[in-house]
Design a protein around this motif. Structure first.
Motif, short mmCIF file in Angstrom:
data_model
loop_
_atom_site.label_atom_id
_atom_site.label_comp_id
_atom_site.label_asym_id
_atom_site.label_seq_id
_atom_site.Cartn_x
_atom_site.Cartn_y
_atom_site.Cartn_z
N LEU A 3 8.14 2.64 19.35
CA LEU A 3 7.17 3.65 19.81
C LEU A 3 6.58 2.50 19.60
O LEU A 3 5.25 2.49 20.46
N GLU A 46 9.81 17.33 15.34
CA GLU A 46 9.36 16.19 16.02
C GLU A 46 7.54 17.17 16.23
O GLU A 46 7.77 17.62 16.51
N GLN A 53 5.23 10.02 11.79
CA GLN A 53 6.09 9.29 12.35
C GLN A 53 6.68 10.22 13.28
O GLN A 53 7.57 10.45 13.86
N THR A 78 8.90 10.69 18.12
CA THR A 78 9.76 10.23 17.09
C THR A 78 10.58 11.20 16.24
O THR A 78 12.05 11.34 16.51
N GLU A 85 12.96 3.67 15.59
CA GLU A 85 12.62 4.61 16.99
C GLU A 85 10.71 4.01 16.51
O GLU A 85 9.98 4.14 17.96
N HIS A 86 10.37 4.88 15.46
CA HIS A 86 9.02 4.47 15.45
C HIS A 86 8.74 3.25 15.72
O HIS A 86 7.50 3.04 16.25
N LEU A 129 15.31 6.87 12.81
CA LEU A 129 14.24 6.97 13.42
C LEU A 129 13.25 6.23 13.14
O LEU A 129 12.24 5.98 13.65
#
Length: 332
Positions: free
Chosen positions: A196, A241, A227, A231, A192-193, A189
């Motif tokens: 992004l 989320e 976050q 994400t 992924e942030h 995670l």
């Protein structure tokens, strides 16, 4: 000073780069040429037009029964090409608005039967493609309330929690590979942030939209500070989320709670109703949005996940927030 006309050679090159056939490119150019002719008669150009000009033209196409999906997509591609972002987002929103309700009807029939679909959808016709978003909230309200009258809440949730935007699992292939390589869900995670934020920064620098969102330095900092946005953050066996606002710059600048909810909402089927205060559309409908978020974790974990709606603008919150339960055996 003369009106700036569209650079059709560059527009053709853009369409070629997108892989369109010669036939489709010629059709798109003809559609845009006709639109430019309409604007010219009204003393405008594609560069100088506003949202009201687009709405009038689409209304004309509807009246002439020439509002085909292919024609409106050609217009949308042109608007994206010239970076008429407000007009592009409006037109894009009409596509989603027209497709989702019939698809909900199909899923309703598959789960609860044709008789229930008939009871929920009888007595009205769905608006034609390209219809203003203002038309939809009352219709959506009626459909959801009828559904809730016919079915238990759990079944309504099941009907609505679905990938109605038809995002293919292949779209999450890279995310799934990154998850499998990560040492833990937390690491995945966090990674992924970071990915992004890189993408958002590139959009900001290039002046292009991120999906439908305009990215400013303030928006970038807003996402960087949380976050959960787009994400997720793991707490125990759940991932929390938060949805990015539909219009992030306006959302961040707004102080009125009514308009803040309006700028937060992505759904063209209900969004206009939020300007009136508390929407009359039941918040159950936001499980449709949950279905969009569920699709990513279904693909990443390789199985169907449980998702819960925690906050939503239809409930009176100023954001939409979900929790996804990590499937057994997938924790790491």
């Amino acid at each position: 000073m003369g009106m700036r006309m569209l650079d059709f050679d560059e527009f053709r090159k853009r369409l070629e780069a997108r892989g369109l056939s010669r036939k489709d490119i010629d059709f798109s150019v003809d559609v845009v040429d006709e639109f430019e002719g309409y604007l010219k008669k009204n003393g405008k150009s594609i560069a100088s037009m506003g949202l009201s000009d687009l709405k009038k033209y689409v209304s004309l196409l509807i009246k002439q029964k020439r509002n085909s999906h292919k024609r409106l997509v050609a217009l949308a591609r042109c608007l994206a090409f010239v970076k008429k972002n407000d007009e592009f987002m409006y037109l894009l929103g009409t596509f989603g608005a027209s497709n989702v309700l019939p698809d909900i009807g199909d899923r309703l029939a598959s789960i609860a039967g044709e008789e229930v679909r008939r009871k929920v959808f009888e007595g009205f016709e769905l608006p034609p493609l390209g219809t203003s978003h203002n038309t939809y909230p009352a219709l959506t309200e009626m459909i959801v309330k009828r559904m809730e009258a016919e079915l238990p809440h759990k079944t309504c949730r099941e009907v609505l929690t679905w990938n109605y935007h038809k995002v293919p699992a292949a779209a999450f292939k890279d995310a799934k590979e990154r998850f499998e390589k990560a040492a833990s869900i937390d690491e995945y995670l966090e990674g992924e942030h970071k990915e992004l934020l890189k993408e958002l920064e590139a959009c900001m620098k290039e002046g292009r939209l991120w999906y439908e969102q305009k990215i400013t330095p303030e928006v970038l900092e807003f996402v960087k500070a949380n976050q959960e946005i787009c994400t997720g953050v793991r707490k125990g066996d759940k991932i929390y989320e938060t949805k990015i606002p539909f219009a992030p710059p306006e959302f961040l600048a707004e102080t009125d709670p009514v308009m803040k909810r309006y700028y937060a909402c992505h759904c063209q089927l209900v969004r206009a109703s939020l300007k009136e205060g508390m929407s009359k559309v039941p918040s159950t409908f936001c499980y449709c949005s949950a279905g969009y978020h569920k699709a990513r974790f279904d693909a990443v974990f390789g199985e169907s996940v449980e998702i819960e709606l925690l906050e939503s603008v239809l409930k009176g919150d100023d954001r939409c927030r979900f929790s996804t339960k990590i499937p057994k055996g997938k924790m790491k």
